[in-house]
Design a protein around this motif. Structure first.
Motif, mmCIF file in Angstrom:
data_model
loop_
_atom_site.group_PDB
_atom_site.id
_atom_site.type_symbol
_atom_site.label_atom_id
_atom_site.label_comp_id
_atom_site.label_asym_id
_atom_site.label_seq_id
_atom_site.Cartn_x
_atom_site.Cartn_y
_atom_site.Cartn_z
ATOM 1 N N GLY A 62 -9.075 6.495 4.100
ATOM 2 C CA GLY A 62 -7.703 6.257 3.649
ATOM 3 C C GLY A 62 -7.116 7.517 3.038
ATOM 4 N N LYS A 63 -5.823 7.474 2.791
ATOM 5 C CA LYS A 63 -5.109 8.683 2.361
ATOM 6 C C LYS A 63 -5.274 8.984 0.872
ATOM 7 N N ARG A 66 -2.820 6.161 -3.832
ATOM 8 C CA ARG A 66 -2.751 5.496 -5.141
ATOM 9 C C ARG A 66 -3.576 6.234 -6.203
ATOM 10 N N HIS A 95 -6.798 -1.690 -4.063
ATOM 11 C CA HIS A 95 -6.089 -1.451 -2.797
ATOM 12 C C HIS A 95 -6.959 -1.859 -1.607
ATOM 13 N N LEU A 99 -6.624 -4.688 1.412
ATOM 14 C CA LEU A 99 -6.648 -4.371 2.851
ATOM 15 C C LEU A 99 -7.632 -5.283 3.578
ATOM 16 N N HIS A 101 -8.599 -8.264 2.752
ATOM 17 C CA HIS A 101 -8.044 -9.620 2.834
ATOM 18 C C HIS A 101 -6.826 -9.676 3.759
ATOM 19 N N ASP A 102 -5.988 -8.648 3.670
ATOM 20 C CA ASP A 102 -4.762 -8.615 4.489
ATOM 21 C C ASP A 102 -5.095 -8.647 5.982
ATOM 22 N N ILE A 105 -5.920 -12.143 6.845
ATOM 23 C CA ILE A 105 -4.725 -13.006 6.845
ATOM 24 C C ILE A 105 -3.887 -12.743 8.103
ATOM 25 N N CYS A 164 -0.672 -10.875 -4.911
ATOM 26 C CA CYS A 164 -0.933 -12.170 -4.257
ATOM 27 C C CYS A 164 0.380 -12.892 -3.988
ATOM 28 N N ASP A 232 6.316 2.447 6.099
ATOM 29 C CA ASP A 232 5.196 1.765 6.772
ATOM 30 C C ASP A 232 5.730 0.849 7.881
ATOM 31 N N ARG A 344 5.918 10.731 5.645
ATOM 32 C CA ARG A 344 4.610 10.545 6.272
ATOM 33 C C ARG A 344 4.740 9.919 7.663
HETATM 34 C C1 LIG Z 1 -3.405 -9.891 -2.196
HETATM 35 C C2 LIG Z 1 -3.159 -9.244 -0.899
HETATM 36 C C3 LIG Z 1 -4.042 -9.562 0.247
HETATM 37 C C4 LIG Z 1 -2.144 -8.374 -0.820
HETATM 38 C C5 LIG Z 1 -1.847 -7.570 0.382
HETATM 39 C C6 LIG Z 1 -0.984 -6.435 0.021
HETATM 40 C C7 LIG Z 1 -0.920 -5.428 1.140
HETATM 41 C C8 LIG Z 1 -2.079 -5.253 2.058
HETATM 42 C C9 LIG Z 1 0.171 -4.683 1.256
HETATM 43 C C10 LIG Z 1 0.309 -3.626 2.276
HETATM 44 C C11 LIG Z 1 0.364 -2.300 1.595
HETATM 45 C C12 LIG Z 1 0.196 -1.163 2.561
HETATM 46 C C13 LIG Z 1 1.398 -0.638 3.228
HETATM 47 C C14 LIG Z 1 -1.027 -0.661 2.764
HETATM 48 C C15 LIG Z 1 -1.351 0.548 3.552
HETATM 49 O O1 LIG Z 1 -1.648 1.536 2.591
HETATM 50 P P1 LIG Z 1 -2.108 3.010 2.966
HETATM 51 O O2 LIG Z 1 -1.354 3.475 4.164
HETATM 52 O O3 LIG Z 1 -2.011 3.822 1.734
HETATM 53 O O4 LIG Z 1 -3.622 2.777 3.354
HETATM 54 P P2 LIG Z 1 -4.819 3.855 3.419
HETATM 55 O O5 LIG Z 1 -5.634 3.626 2.189
HETATM 56 O O6 LIG Z 1 -5.583 3.487 4.654
HETATM 57 O O7 LIG Z 1 -4.240 5.230 3.500
#
Ligand SMILES: CC(C)=CCC/C(C)=C/CC/C(C)=C/COP(=O)(O)OP(=O)(O)O
Length: 346
Positions: A62-63, A66, A95, A99, A101-102, A105, A164, A232, A344
């Protein structure tokens, strides 16, 4: 030929991200390494450290946006990166829990150029590994002796609850035809903005800032987070799968109500009505319909709207920041990261 300003800024942001990766990786690896073998395998795979068979890998973790925000916020308020490393790692663990869980889902089968963890280990184990990462995040903070650790844990807990709620709204909107643009923006702020906001607030707390200053940093990060989600969504429609590591058009195929889509649906244009017709039904869209939907969104102004919104959010973010951070070089990393978010492509 010399580097253009943009190239230089891009280079600088890339350096900030790789520094953040180096700062949090030891804490992440120690935390994940403390898990029982069952969870360690899945989490290690998800972070790109292991292959599916458990052998070492050098994949994409990941990037690190955060954790970089945690460290940059700490720096902007006069703190050092070292003491803030546990907070940065905790945010990155949360984070990655979301991911895992997302992807379950959304049934998204690809993450960071590889099959998503659930596609390799099954949905049950991917959910459990996500739970374990969340627990690790809070353990890092509760075991940390920094004076801000307790308040940081409380803020992170509030943030997880908001994530959530945002994710719930995202799923609910799939089933509703009448989603407004404001509802959609509120959903994106909760789903994505909250964690970037929390990252900045934690950085501030770890630099010794008071709660009011942490709130201002939170507000900055939320706006950056909203810009991040807008971009995104744009990348999800018009990005390059080779760069993003996720199939492009998957959100459209699944009829997701992303921000450019809702902007187009609510535009009152013929192209918006055309998109609404394409979006009716339950099955995934065909490849042809994904292309038609993307064209309709563009003609309806959804693409331009999302891009302009991302710029507006960046301007709003900077206003929040300048209210609390003194002028000078210390805020440079935060600003470079915020800039990166709107430029980005992955
Ligand atoms: C409770 C729950 C399941 C909530 C889900 C919230 C969720 C997944 C939101 C999406 C956020 C998002 C754009 C992530 C990609 O981050 P990034 O591009 O920074 O990822 P990377 O770490 O791969 O760079």
């Amino acid at each position: 030929m010399g580097m253009s300003t943009l190239d230089r800024e891009g280079h600088e942001a890339a350096e900030i991200l790789s520094r953040a990766r180096l700062t949090v990786d030891p804490a992440l690896r120690t935390a994940v390494g403390s898990l029982p073998e069952s969870m360690r395998r899945i989490a290690g795979y998800h972070f790109g450290w292991l292959n599916a068979d458990g052998s070492p890998a050098y994949g994409d973790a990941g990037k690190a946006i955060r954790p970089a925000l945690v460290l940059a916020a700490a720096h902007a308020l006069g703190g050092q990166p070292g003491p803030a490393a546990p907070a940065a790692a905790a945010v990155e663990l949360v984070h990655n829990f979301t991911l895992l869980h997302d992807d379950v889902i959304d049934r998204d089968a690809t993450r960071r150029h590889r099959p998503a963890a659930w596609a390799v280990f099954g949905t049950d184990d991917a959910i459990l590994a996500g739970d374990a990462l969340q627990a690790l995040a809070f353990r890092l903070l509760t075991e940390d002796t920094h004076p801000a650790a307790n308040r940081a844990a409380t803020r992170l807990a509030e943030c997880v609850i908001e994530l959530c709620d945002g994710q719930h709204a995202d799923s609910e909107f799939e089933r509703r035809a009448d989603v407004s643009l404001n509802e959609c923006l509120a959903m994106a702020e909760a789903k994505t903005g909250a964690l970037l906001g929390c990252a900045c607030a934690l950085g501030a707390l770890y630099a010794g800032a008071d709660d009011t200053t942490a709130d201002a940093l939170d507000a900055f990060g939320r706006q950056v987070g909203l810009a991040f989600q807008l971009i995104d969504d744009l990348i999800g429609i018009w990005g390059d799968a080779v760069v993003t590591g996720k199939p492009v058009g998957a959100d459209l195929a699944a009829r997701k109500k992303s921000l450019p889509v809702v902007a187009a649906l609510r535009s009152g244009t013929l192209a918006g009505a055309e998109l609404a017709r394409i979006y009716v039904g339950g099955d995934p869209l065909s490849t042809d319909d994904v292309v038609r939907a993307a064209e309709a969104i563009e003609r309806a102004g959804g693409r331009d709207w999302a891009q302009a919104q991302a710029c507006d959010r960046m301007a709003g973010a900077i206003d929040h920041l300048s209210a609390v951070v003194p002028d000078g070089v210390a805020a440079g990393d935060l600003l470079a990261l915020a800039e990166l978010v709107t430029r980005r492509n992955r």
